[in-house]
Design a protein around this motif. Sequence first.
Motif, PDB file in Angstrom:
ATOM      1  N   SER A 192       0.793  -1.215   0.000  1.00  0.00           N
ATOM      2  CA  SER A 192       0.000   0.000   0.000  1.00  0.00           C
ATOM      3  C   SER A 192       0.825   1.265   0.000  1.00  0.00           C
ATOM      4  O   SER A 192       0.336   2.331  -0.335  1.00  0.00           O
ATOM      5  CB  SER A 192      -0.931   0.014   1.227  1.00  0.00           C
ATOM      6  N   GLU A 194      -4.287   0.457 -11.536  1.00  0.00           N
ATOM      7  CA  GLU A 194      -4.883   1.419 -10.649  1.00  0.00           C
ATOM      8  C   GLU A 194      -4.863   2.810 -11.255  1.00  0.00           C
ATOM      9  O   GLU A 194      -4.028   3.370 -11.377  1.00  0.00           O
ATOM     10  CB  GLU A 194      -4.116   1.426  -9.338  1.00  0.00           C
ATOM     11  N   ARG A 196      -7.583   2.574   0.102  1.00  0.00           N
ATOM     12  CA  ARG A 196      -6.864   1.593  -0.708  1.00  0.00           C
ATOM     13  C   ARG A 196      -7.372   1.542  -2.139  1.00  0.00           C
ATOM     14  O   ARG A 196      -6.592   1.520  -3.090  1.00  0.00           O
ATOM     15  CB  ARG A 196      -6.999   0.206  -0.076  1.00  0.00           C
ATOM     16  N   CYS A 197      -8.690   1.516  -2.301  1.00  0.00           N
ATOM     17  CA  CYS A 197      -9.309   1.380  -3.620  1.00  0.00           C
ATOM     18  C   CYS A 197     -10.634   2.136  -3.640  1.00  0.00           C
ATOM     19  O   CYS A 197     -11.095   2.625  -2.606  1.00  0.00           O
ATOM     20  CB  CYS A 197      -9.589  -0.094  -3.932  1.00  0.00           C
ATOM     21  N   THR A 211     -16.377  -3.890  -6.332  1.00  0.00           N
ATOM     22  CA  THR A 211     -15.019  -3.371  -6.463  1.00  0.00           C
ATOM     23  C   THR A 211     -14.196  -4.337  -7.297  1.00  0.00           C
ATOM     24  O   THR A 211     -14.744  -5.258  -7.929  1.00  0.00           O
ATOM     25  CB  THR A 211     -14.393  -3.143  -5.072  1.00  0.00           C
ATOM     26  N   CYS A 242      -8.139  -5.796  -5.229  1.00  0.00           N
ATOM     27  CA  CYS A 242      -8.075  -4.906  -4.068  1.00  0.00           C
ATOM     28  C   CYS A 242      -8.038  -5.663  -2.747  1.00  0.00           C
ATOM     29  O   CYS A 242      -7.676  -5.092  -1.720  1.00  0.00           O
ATOM     30  CB  CYS A 242      -9.266  -3.943  -4.069  1.00  0.00           C
ATOM     31  N   ARG A 243      -8.419  -6.947  -2.756  1.00  0.00           N
ATOM     32  CA  ARG A 243      -8.414  -7.695  -1.499  1.00  0.00           C
ATOM     33  C   ARG A 243      -7.217  -8.651  -1.375  1.00  0.00           C
ATOM     34  O   ARG A 243      -7.207  -9.555  -0.547  1.00  0.00           O
ATOM     35  CB  ARG A 243      -9.732  -8.433  -1.311  1.00  0.00           C
ATOM     36  N   SER A 245      -4.492   3.839  -6.823  1.00  0.00           N
ATOM     37  CA  SER A 245      -5.571   3.897  -5.820  1.00  0.00           C
ATOM     38  C   SER A 245      -6.946   4.197  -6.397  1.00  0.00           C
ATOM     39  O   SER A 245      -7.912   4.342  -5.643  1.00  0.00           O
ATOM     40  CB  SER A 245      -5.261   4.901  -4.701  1.00  0.00           C
ATOM     41  N   SER A 256      -8.190   1.968  -8.405  1.00  0.00           N
ATOM     42  CA  SER A 256      -8.640   0.597  -8.636  1.00  0.00           C
ATOM     43  C   SER A 256      -9.982   0.314  -7.984  1.00  0.00           C
ATOM     44  O   SER A 256     -10.247   0.774  -6.873  1.00  0.00           O
ATOM     45  CB  SER A 256      -7.616  -0.387  -8.067  1.00  0.00           C
ATOM     46  N   GLY A 257     -10.802  -0.466  -8.653  1.00  0.00           N
ATOM     47  CA  GLY A 257     -12.094  -0.842  -8.100  1.00  0.00           C
ATOM     48  C   GLY A 257     -13.175   0.190  -8.277  1.00  0.00           C
ATOM     49  O   GLY A 257     -14.353  -0.072  -8.034  1.00  0.00           O
TER      50      GLY A 257
END
Length: 255
Positions: free
Chosen positions: A16, A25, A51-52, A64, A68-69, A209, A211-212
């Motif tokens: 991160s 991202e 994060r996302c 999302t 991201c996980r 960041s 992303s999603g």
Amino acid sequence: MFIKCILLLSAISFLSAGRLPQPEERIIGGKNIEIEDAPWQVSLQFLGKHRCGGSIYSKDIIITAAHCRFAAGGVELGAEYFQVRVGSSLKDRDGSLINVKAIKSHEEYNNPKFANDVAVMRLSDFLAFSSKVQPIPLAKKNPLPGTLAMASGWGATKLISPDIDLIIQKHRDHLRSILIPIVPNCREFLEATDDNICVYSPGQSTCSSDSGGPLVVDQQLVGVASFASRLCHSSSAFAGIPSFRNWILNATKYI
């Protein structure tokens, strides 16, 4: 258990904070918007930090990106590490923070690389809809090439690259968006599949960041931010919602 936690946190810190931007991202060349302009937008928070992005589908479901996980080394992160901030154009304050209760990512995510990059999250509490918090319907068909789509997020707004091995990202706390046209194909990316929707406009791109986050046409969710060029200077690719609509609808029944 203590050692396991330390290793996990170390991997997370690398992912991160210290890593180079990955091709998944990317909002460059956009403008600030208020959350009322994109009330479906959420900030996916990991251990208290943005994060996302993500999109509100219903009172307790967020859509999302699957990646991201995951932490460095492919470590799958559980729901207990995540919260979402809704109803705020600021990623670190205002609105409401709600815990994530469960996560389901696509069973074939990352097979091949960046394929099937979609996930759903169930929240621990129901959202209270308002002018700042609204669901967005899923698109049933892909937009035509040339259609203007809106992407939004809290990603990097500028990259400085003194050399190929050092990239400095500049982030802002305020939600930003771009209007960017759909392109006929994703031929720039070897990683792209038939499920991807790509956009391109010189000087505009999603970035680290983002992303999603959502890609929106006519107030419908058409894509989930997945990957882009390394320096955020070219095309961006999204997991196409029409391709994954049935999977999403089914996943929400069992998560």
